[in-house]
Design a protein around this motif. Structure first.
Motif, PDB file in Angstrom:
ATOM      1  N   ALA A   1      70.361  19.844 -36.773  1.00 29.96           N
ATOM      2  CA  ALA A   1      70.937  18.664 -36.113  1.00 29.96           C
ATOM      3  C   ALA A   1      70.889  17.446 -37.025  1.00 29.96           C
ATOM      4  CB  ALA A   1      70.200  18.383 -34.803  1.00 29.96           C
ATOM      5  N   ILE A   2      69.784  17.269 -37.733  1.00 31.05           N
ATOM      6  CA  ILE A   2      69.664  16.144 -38.674  1.00 31.05           C
ATOM      7  C   ILE A   2      70.682  16.295 -39.794  1.00 31.05           C
ATOM      8  CG2 ILE A   2      68.158  15.055 -40.388  1.00 31.05           C
ATOM      9  CD1 ILE A   2      65.802  15.855 -38.467  1.00 31.05           C
ATOM     10  N   ASP A   3      70.843  17.506 -40.322  1.00 29.69           N
ATOM     11  CA  ASP A   3      71.833  17.748 -41.368  1.00 29.69           C
ATOM     12  C   ASP A   3      73.247  17.441 -40.883  1.00 29.69           C
ATOM     13  OD1 ASP A   3      69.980  18.427 -43.301  1.00 29.69           O
ATOM     14  OD2 ASP A   3      70.164  20.590 -42.960  1.00 29.69           O
ATOM     15  N   ALA A   4      73.545  17.793 -39.615  1.00 30.13           N
ATOM     16  CA  ALA A   4      74.863  17.512 -39.058  1.00 30.13           C
ATOM     17  C   ALA A   4      75.102  16.010 -38.952  1.00 30.13           C
ATOM     18  CB  ALA A   4      75.007  18.171 -37.690  1.00 30.13           C
ATOM     19  N   VAL A   5      74.075  15.276 -38.513  1.00 34.95           N
ATOM     20  CA  VAL A   5      74.199  13.815 -38.408  1.00 34.95           C
ATOM     21  C   VAL A   5      74.399  13.202 -39.787  1.00 34.95           C
ATOM     22  CG1 VAL A   5      72.955  11.682 -37.840  1.00 34.95           C
ATOM     23  CG2 VAL A   5      72.930  13.613 -36.254  1.00 34.95           C
ATOM     24  N   LEU A   6      73.603  13.652 -40.760  1.00 36.00           N
ATOM     25  CA  LEU A   6      73.760  13.118 -42.121  1.00 36.00           C
ATOM     26  C   LEU A   6      75.134  13.448 -42.691  1.00 36.00           C
ATOM     27  CD1 LEU A   6      70.220  13.791 -43.614  1.00 36.00           C
ATOM     28  CD2 LEU A   6      71.322  11.566 -43.312  1.00 36.00           C
TER      29      LEU A   6
ATOM     30  N   TYR B   1      72.997   1.784 -31.464  1.00 35.51           N
ATOM     31  CA  TYR B   1      72.256   1.664 -32.710  1.00 35.51           C
ATOM     32  C   TYR B   1      72.110   3.056 -33.297  1.00 35.51           C
ATOM     33  CZ  TYR B   1      70.813  -3.016 -31.292  1.00 35.51           C
ATOM     34  OH  TYR B   1      70.800  -4.326 -30.932  1.00 35.51           O
ATOM     35  N   ARG B   2      72.402   3.180 -34.553  1.00 40.28           N
ATOM     36  CA  ARG B   2      72.239   4.457 -35.236  1.00 40.28           C
ATOM     37  C   ARG B   2      71.009   4.380 -36.130  1.00 40.28           C
ATOM     38  NH1 ARG B   2      77.086   7.360 -34.952  1.00 40.28           N
ATOM     39  NH2 ARG B   2      78.879   6.081 -34.458  1.00 40.28           N
ATOM     40  N   MET B   3      70.341   5.520 -36.267  1.00 38.97           N
ATOM     41  CA  MET B   3      69.188   5.609 -37.156  1.00 38.97           C
ATOM     42  C   MET B   3      69.680   5.423 -38.594  1.00 38.97           C
ATOM     43  SD  MET B   3      66.530   8.767 -37.320  1.00 38.97           S
ATOM     44  CE  MET B   3      65.158   8.315 -36.328  1.00 38.97           C
ATOM     45  N   SER B   4      68.955   4.673 -39.378  1.00 44.42           N
ATOM     46  CA  SER B   4      69.382   4.446 -40.759  1.00 44.42           C
ATOM     47  C   SER B   4      69.317   5.745 -41.560  1.00 44.42           C
ATOM     48  CB  SER B   4      68.499   3.385 -41.429  1.00 44.42           C
ATOM     49  OG  SER B   4      67.208   3.912 -41.647  1.00 44.42           O
ATOM     50  N   VAL B   5      70.106   5.810 -42.618  1.00 38.46           N
ATOM     51  CA  VAL B   5      70.132   7.005 -43.466  1.00 38.46           C
ATOM     52  C   VAL B   5      68.763   7.242 -44.091  1.00 38.46           C
ATOM     53  CG1 VAL B   5      71.143   8.026 -45.546  1.00 38.46           C
ATOM     54  CG2 VAL B   5      72.607   6.848 -43.903  1.00 38.46           C
ATOM     55  N   SER B   6      68.072   6.181 -44.487  1.00 43.16           N
ATOM     56  CA  SER B   6      66.742   6.373 -45.083  1.00 43.16           C
ATOM     57  C   SER B   6      65.761   6.948 -44.067  1.00 43.16           C
ATOM     58  CB  SER B   6      66.215   5.063 -45.671  1.00 43.16           C
ATOM     59  OG  SER B   6      65.999   4.109 -44.656  1.00 43.16           O
ATOM     60  N   ASP B   7      65.834   6.502 -42.801  1.00 35.62           N
ATOM     61  CA  ASP B   7      64.972   7.074 -41.756  1.00 35.62           C
ATOM     62  C   ASP B   7      65.327   8.534 -41.489  1.00 35.62           C
ATOM     63  OD1 ASP B   7      63.559   4.732 -41.467  1.00 35.62           O
ATOM     64  OD2 ASP B   7      64.674   4.054 -39.692  1.00 35.62           O
ATOM     65  N   LEU B   8      66.621   8.836 -41.489  1.00 38.15           N
ATOM     66  CA  LEU B   8      67.051  10.219 -41.281  1.00 38.15           C
ATOM     67  C   LEU B   8      66.576  11.126 -42.418  1.00 38.15           C
ATOM     68  CD1 LEU B   8      70.678   9.868 -39.895  1.00 38.15           C
ATOM     69  CD2 LEU B   8      68.765  11.011 -38.778  1.00 38.15           C
ATOM     70  N   THR B   9      66.622  10.636 -43.653  1.00 42.31           N
ATOM     71  CA  THR B   9      66.185  11.479 -44.771  1.00 42.31           C
ATOM     72  C   THR B   9      64.669  11.691 -44.734  1.00 42.31           C
ATOM     73  OG1 THR B   9      66.179   9.547 -46.234  1.00 42.31           O
ATOM     74  CG2 THR B   9      68.133  10.943 -46.290  1.00 42.31           C
ATOM     75  N   LYS B  10      63.916  10.698 -44.275  1.00 38.48           N
ATOM     76  CA  LYS B  10      62.472  10.880 -44.104  1.00 38.48           C
ATOM     77  C   LYS B  10      62.192  11.920 -43.015  1.00 38.48           C
ATOM     78  CE  LYS B  10      61.202   6.195 -45.429  1.00 38.48           C
ATOM     79  NZ  LYS B  10      60.759   4.894 -44.913  1.00 38.48           N
ATOM     80  N   LEU B  11      62.917  11.818 -41.910  1.00 41.41           N
ATOM     81  CA  LEU B  11      62.761  12.773 -40.821  1.00 41.41           C
ATOM     82  C   LEU B  11      63.168  14.174 -41.277  1.00 41.41           C
ATOM     83  CD1 LEU B  11      61.966  12.974 -37.831  1.00 41.41           C
ATOM     84  CD2 LEU B  11      64.367  12.555 -37.252  1.00 41.41           C
ATOM     85  N   ARG B  12      64.222  14.256 -42.068  1.00 45.23           N
ATOM     86  CA  ARG B  12      64.677  15.544 -42.594  1.00 45.23           C
ATOM     87  C   ARG B  12      63.593  16.176 -43.468  1.00 45.23           C
ATOM     88  NH1 ARG B  12      66.771  18.309 -46.670  1.00 45.23           N
ATOM     89  NH2 ARG B  12      68.397  19.818 -46.184  1.00 45.23           N
TER      90      ARG B  12
END
Length: 144
Positions: free
Chosen positions: A80-85, A104-115
């Motif tokens: 799911a995170i990969d799909a969002v990215l 509000y969308r999660m920032s790309v840097s936050d998404l990459t940390k979560l990934r």
């Protein structure tokens, strides 16, 4: 057992112990999912002692299922995170407002940390499934 449904099984005296048996027809009706169980002994005067507890996973019957997703929760979250990215590459807004509603969308840097977190979880699960240490490589050390 308690989980997606309630399952109660009574033990049958079997020599020096008790046996818990269910037929394939009975277990076919059990809802798949994560269950928590308790093993309890009851005396003739209604005293109850909890002997042991645990957790188990009842897997779906893949033969009877039309579809099946065998991924773990971590693997599903990582996908799911990969799909969002992947979609985020074409979207440049992190926030917008339409008729008093904001998104509000999660920032790309936050998404990459979560990934990165979920990549590590999936790798640990796969090592464990392969019979390897869940913590990575084993490095022997000797102190003299």
């Amino acid at each position: 057992m308690r989980g997606p449904s309630s399952i109660d099984i009574a033990g049958v005296h079997d020599g020096a112990g008790h046996a818990f048996k269910q037929t394939a027809t009975e277990t076919a009706a059990w809802a798949p999912g994560r269950y928590w169980w308790t093993l309890r002994a009851a005396s003739a005067d209604s005293d109850v002692i909890e002997l042991e507890t645990g957790e188990l996973l009842i897997a779906p019957d893949m033969v009877a299922a039309d579809t099946f997703d065998g991924r773990s929760e971590a693997e599903t979250a990582l996908a799911a995170i990969d799909a969002v990215l992947g979609k985020r590459a074409t979207i440049d807004q992190e926030r917008y407002r339409i008729n008093n509603r904001e998104l509000y969308r999660m920032s790309v840097s936050d998404l990459t940390k979560l990934r990165a977190h979920f990549v590590a979880l999936v790798a640990r699960e796969r090592r464990k499934a392969a019979g390897q240490s869940g913590w990575g490589r084993t490095i022997p050390v000797r102190f003299s």
